[in-house]
Design a protein around this motif. Structure first.
Motif, mmCIF file in Angstrom:
data_model
loop_
_atom_site.group_PDB
_atom_site.id
_atom_site.type_symbol
_atom_site.label_atom_id
_atom_site.label_comp_id
_atom_site.label_asym_id
_atom_site.label_seq_id
_atom_site.Cartn_x
_atom_site.Cartn_y
_atom_site.Cartn_z
ATOM 1 N N ARG A 66 5.377 -8.799 -7.405
ATOM 2 C CA ARG A 66 4.977 -8.226 -6.122
ATOM 3 C C ARG A 66 5.466 -9.079 -4.953
ATOM 4 O O ARG A 66 5.882 -8.550 -3.911
ATOM 5 N N ASP A 68 8.155 -7.835 -1.969
ATOM 6 C CA ASP A 68 7.837 -7.913 -0.546
ATOM 7 C C ASP A 68 8.834 -8.779 0.214
ATOM 8 O O ASP A 68 9.252 -8.439 1.321
ATOM 9 N N LYS A 104 12.066 -6.862 0.766
ATOM 10 C CA LYS A 104 11.934 -5.789 1.747
ATOM 11 C C LYS A 104 11.731 -6.334 3.159
ATOM 12 O O LYS A 104 12.165 -5.708 4.131
ATOM 13 N N MET A 113 4.552 -2.207 0.734
ATOM 14 C CA MET A 113 4.414 -3.620 0.410
ATOM 15 C C MET A 113 3.277 -3.826 -0.574
ATOM 16 O O MET A 113 2.295 -3.075 -0.595
ATOM 17 N N GLN A 114 3.386 -4.886 -1.382
ATOM 18 C CA GLN A 114 2.479 -5.050 -2.514
ATOM 19 C C GLN A 114 1.577 -6.276 -2.440
ATOM 20 O O GLN A 114 0.802 -6.534 -3.360
ATOM 21 N N THR A 115 1.697 -7.044 -1.364
ATOM 22 C CA THR A 115 0.755 -8.145 -1.137
ATOM 23 C C THR A 115 0.201 -8.011 0.277
ATOM 24 O O THR A 115 0.839 -7.399 1.145
ATOM 25 N N GLY A 156 2.590 -9.790 2.680
ATOM 26 C CA GLY A 156 3.795 -9.001 2.906
ATOM 27 C C GLY A 156 3.547 -7.803 3.797
ATOM 28 O O GLY A 156 4.358 -7.484 4.683
ATOM 29 N N ARG A 157 2.419 -7.138 3.608
ATOM 30 C CA ARG A 157 2.091 -5.962 4.421
ATOM 31 C C ARG A 157 1.908 -6.352 5.883
ATOM 32 O O ARG A 157 2.419 -5.686 6.790
ATOM 33 N N ALA A 198 5.291 -7.264 7.334
ATOM 34 C CA ALA A 198 6.151 -6.084 7.447
ATOM 35 C C ALA A 198 5.785 -5.258 8.674
ATOM 36 O O ALA A 198 6.669 -4.754 9.380
#
Length: 200
Positions: free
Chosen positions: A107, A111, A114, A166-168, A171-172, A175
């Motif tokens: 994950r 992230d 991306k 996003m997966q954390t 990260g979200r 982002a």
């Protein structure tokens, strides 16, 4: 297992500017920061980030890069557990062929990769990729238009959707900040394209 980035650099020779070794180094830096924030294994994350695009020219570069990583790390005496953790992270990092990221390290890599497509660096990469493929620099499009190829179409087709994928938590959050920065830059870009960036 610690990998010297200079050992990996030759594997990325002659790449387009959007996917060159500088992209790899940026992803490594982001991945290491997210790993610290989220508590992921830094060695697995670093190795996966360094090798995640090594077979970019293949149709499914994530699977091909993971296979290469398995061979490359085996040659250097890495443990089976480490190799499989790295390979899984690489296999799960692709946006267009989504695979379930079963580990925190996977994950984190997703992230980090991306995040490098967002923000001002993401805009620069859009232009670099469009130029390398002889696509128009920018075409005004609506959000529903996805059939053509240009930097603008790639933004509407993929980039603007990244924060929700996003997966954390780290990260979200990052982002969303980078997408906001990118949107503001695009507003200025479109104003300049239409000659509307000055009053009077």
């Amino acid at each position: 297992m610690e990998i010297d980035p200079e050992e990996v650099r030759p594997l990325y020779a002659d790449r387009d500017p959007a996917h060159d070794f500088e992209h790899i180094l940026r992803v490594v830096r982001l991945a290491e920061r997210i790993a610290r924030s989220e508590g992921a294994d830094p060695a697995v994350v670093r190795a996966a980030a360094l090798l995640h695009d090594v077979r970019r020219e293949e149709a499914d570069h994530a699977i091909a890069s993971a296979a290469f990583a398995r061979w490359w790390l085996t040659e250097r005496g890495a443990s089976t557990e480490f190799i499989e953790a790295v390979a899984h992270a690489i296999e799960a990092h692709r946006f267009r062929e989504p695979r379930v990221a079963c580990t925190l390290e996977a994950r984190v890599l997703f992230d980090a990769d991306k995040l490098d497509a967002l923000g001002i660096i993401g805009l620069a990469r859009l232009f670099a990729y469009s130029g390398a493929h002889c696509h128009p620099l920018w075409i005004a499009v609506g959000e529903e238009e996805t059939g053509m190829d240009s930097a603008a179409h790639e933004f509407f087709r993929k980039i603007r959707l990244l924060p929700e994928r996003m997966q954390t938590e780290t990260g979200r959050r990052w982002a969303e900040a980078r997408l906001d920065r990118m949107r503001r830059a695009i507003e200025w870009l479109e104003a300049e394209i239409h000659g509307e960036d000055f009053e009077g």
